[in-house]
Design an enzyme around this catalytic site. Structure first.
Site, PDB file in Angstrom:
ATOM      1  N   CYS A  74      -7.218   4.744 -15.202  1.00 59.49           N
ATOM      2  CA  CYS A  74      -5.963   4.621 -14.703  1.00 59.49           C
ATOM      3  C   CYS A  74      -6.176   3.431 -13.579  1.00 59.49           C
ATOM      4  O   CYS A  74      -7.201   3.240 -12.760  1.00 59.49           O
ATOM      5  CB  CYS A  74      -5.493   5.672 -13.864  1.00 59.49           C
ATOM      6  N   CYS A  80      -4.110   6.514  -5.785  1.00 57.23           N
ATOM      7  CA  CYS A  80      -3.366   7.583  -5.985  1.00 57.23           C
ATOM      8  C   CYS A  80      -4.022   8.693  -5.690  1.00 57.23           C
ATOM      9  O   CYS A  80      -5.177   8.949  -5.995  1.00 57.23           O
ATOM     10  CB  CYS A  80      -2.753   7.531  -7.128  1.00 57.23           C
ATOM     11  N   CYS A  83      -5.111  12.285  -8.975  1.00 58.92           N
ATOM     12  CA  CYS A  83      -6.073  12.773  -9.776  1.00 58.92           C
ATOM     13  C   CYS A  83      -7.436  12.588  -8.951  1.00 58.92           C
ATOM     14  O   CYS A  83      -7.367  11.691  -8.011  1.00 58.92           O
ATOM     15  CB  CYS A  83      -6.462  11.944 -11.080  1.00 58.92           C
ATOM     16  N   GLN A 286       4.796  27.029 -16.404  1.00 59.98           N
ATOM     17  CA  GLN A 286       3.393  26.257 -16.480  1.00 59.98           C
ATOM     18  C   GLN A 286       3.442  24.914 -16.885  1.00 59.98           C
ATOM     19  O   GLN A 286       4.336  24.579 -17.776  1.00 59.98           O
ATOM     20  CB  GLN A 286       2.431  27.298 -17.247  1.00 59.98           C
ATOM     21  N   TYR A 315       4.752  39.836 -10.501  1.00 56.80           N
ATOM     22  CA  TYR A 315       4.919  38.527  -9.883  1.00 56.80           C
ATOM     23  C   TYR A 315       5.250  37.848 -11.435  1.00 56.80           C
ATOM     24  O   TYR A 315       4.897  36.762 -11.699  1.00 56.80           O
ATOM     25  CB  TYR A 315       3.362  37.797  -9.606  1.00 56.80           C
ATOM     26  N   ASP A 384      -0.212  38.007 -11.918  1.00 49.61           N
ATOM     27  CA  ASP A 384      -0.227  36.539 -11.713  1.00 49.61           C
ATOM     28  C   ASP A 384       0.412  36.108 -10.524  1.00 49.61           C
ATOM     29  O   ASP A 384       1.634  35.407 -10.696  1.00 49.61           O
ATOM     30  CB  ASP A 384       0.418  36.106 -12.877  1.00 49.61           C
ATOM     31  N   CYS A 411      -4.227  30.886  -9.971  1.00 54.35           N
ATOM     32  CA  CYS A 411      -4.200  29.609  -9.849  1.00 54.35           C
ATOM     33  C   CYS A 411      -5.146  29.092  -8.825  1.00 54.35           C
ATOM     34  O   CYS A 411      -5.221  27.916  -8.276  1.00 54.35           O
ATOM     35  CB  CYS A 411      -2.821  29.009  -9.713  1.00 54.35           C
TER      36      CYS A 411
END
Length: 453
Positions: A74, A80, A83, A286, A315, A384, A411
């Site tokens: 990239c 940026c 990432c 997701q 959840y 979750d 997550c």
């Protein structure tokens, strides 16, 4: 210890990576964190910040390169903040994420008998995001810019492409940028809290190719909206839905509560394996559909369903994991605190002709006690939660319920580890599987199996 001061130029060998992907160099055990440096590299770096317990360095030169270093594809990567790991080979990214989970669960929490599996990766770890949230602004020349934020800032990097977004999204972004300029649409300026257009949000059904385009505006009045809709449809006749979302809060929250459908349907449709889901502009869904299927398949494997089990989906959101499990269970009970999500879950149950599901709005720790009083005893509980993890009250309620198995999707492995220590009172953590939901970034998702002792 050697004196360490701002602007010092030093050399050293990188001995570790942080969970943020920063290289670690140590001077007499004092850590210096250096973005984009990799393990075993001998580097030259500049001290840019000194704190009591650590320092931050800037990479100047690499004298000996890691075999895992690759050229970031990239052109915006250095600026940026989207990432953090494009300079690390994908195989090494997967290993790094596994090491992060091992460090949390085995080295720190001492779940020494729990198995940590290899990270489940992607065959092609690019173009995976089915939702793009793109800020709109103006540069110093008063030109419209769109892209993503510089790391740890709200400075917009004007971008023509993004390699982790769906390729259609960047085409829409570039067209919208041109439309906003041509029609002289007012652009929101965050510092002044003035102007109209704040964000462009694009959602795509991974398996259906249905697309929703959402314009987030600072207020309802938008004189050019009909012209914008017409130009979008001319350029992208496959667009299924165009919406205006009104956010006049002047906060960091991207979307407001009110949405208006300007064209087409209120929702788009997507599929996960054999299940179909309606997705609104506000729905939690997701981001990486391909990896979600792998994550949910692992969750079903852990649940060990035979068709006779009662499953509690806490959840539950719009019902994705519960409806995914429903064909394999006797009955699925879902609970979620967000009313609109429960409405979506109920509609999704109807779409999928799932007659063995019940979705209720409320706090999980309260609703499951009501179900317990009604004689409903789950065999398996799905968990979750958001990044903050589970409320301790919920964990304590779960411990009194004593289901045979708990399948915990997270997550944020740090809060999952914290909750695992509380569950250890009655449960054995059998194994954890990391899933790479966000390649090229430091984020890792995990699914864990707990069995009642």
């Amino acid at each position: 210890m050697q004196a360490i001061a701002k602007n010092d130029i030093k050399t050293g060998t990188v001995v570790d990576l942080t969970h943020e992907g920063h290289g670690v160099v140590k001077i007499d055990r004092f850590p210096i964190f250096i973005p984009q440096a990799l393990i075993n590299e001998q580097i030259e770096y500049k001290i840019i910040k000194v704190k009591k317990n650590f320092a931050i360095g800037k990479l100047l030169n690499i004298n000996t390169r890691s075999e895992n270093r690759v050229a970031p594809p990239c052109i915006y990567y250095e600026r940026c903040g989207g990432c953090q790991l494009q300079h690390l080979s994908y195989e090494a990214q997967l290993e790094m994420k596994k090491e992060q989970v091992i460090n949390l669960f085995q080295r720190k929490a001492h779940f020494d008998n729990s198995k940590i599996n290899d990270t489940v990766g992607m065959t092609d770890p690019w173009r995976y995001r089915n939702k793009s949230q793109i800020p709109v602004g103006k540069n110093e020349q008063n030109e419209v810019i769109m892209g993503f934020y510089r790391q740890r800032s709200h400075d917009i990097i004007d971008m023509g492409s993004c390699l982790i977004q769906d390729s259609q999204h960047q085409e829409v972004m570039n067209e919208v940028k041109s439309i906003l300029k041509d029609l002289n649409v007012s652009i929101y300026q965050e510092q002044l809290k003035k102007g109209l257009m704040r964000h462009l949000v694009v959602r795509t059904g991974y398996h259906t190719d249905e697309m929703m385009v959402i314009f987030v505006t600072n207020g309802k009045n938008w004189p050019q909206k009909n012209a914008v809709v017409e130009k979008i449809l001319d350029a992208f006749p496959n667009v299924t839905s165009i919406k205006q979302n009104i956010n006049d809060s002047h906060s960091n929250v991207i979307m407001g509560r009110q949405s208006i459908t300007l064209y087409g349907k209120d929702t788009i449709i997507d599929q996960l394996t054999d299940s179909t889901f309606k997705i609104s502009d506000q729905s939690f869904y997701q981001i990486n559909s391909e990896q979600t299927e792998k994550l949910y398949n692992k969750a079903i494997e852990y649940a060990q369903l035979t068709g006779n089990e009662v499953v509690l989906d806490t959840y539950c959101g719009i019902g994705t994991i519960g409806l995914y499990m429903a064909p394999h269970a006797k009955h699925v009970y879902g609970v979620e605190v967000v009313p609109s999500a429960i409405e979506d879950a109920q509609q999704n149950a109807t779409i999928n002709q799932c007659n063995n599901t019940t979705f209720v709005c409320g706090k999980a720790e309260e609703v499951i006690l009501q179900w317990k009083a009604q004689g409903i005893k789950p065999d398996v509980v799905m968990v979750d939660p958001p990044r903050k993890g589970c409320d301790e009250t919920f964990i304590q309620t779960l411990l009194t319920l004593e289901p045979k198995r708990i399948v915990y999707i997270s997550c944020n492995p740090s809060t999952q580890q914290r909750d695992a220590l509380l569950l250890a009172e009655k449960y054995q953590l059998e194994e954890v599987t990391p899933v790479d939901m966000f390649p090229q970034t430091t984020h890792v998702e995990t699914v864990a199996l707990f069995n009642l002792k």
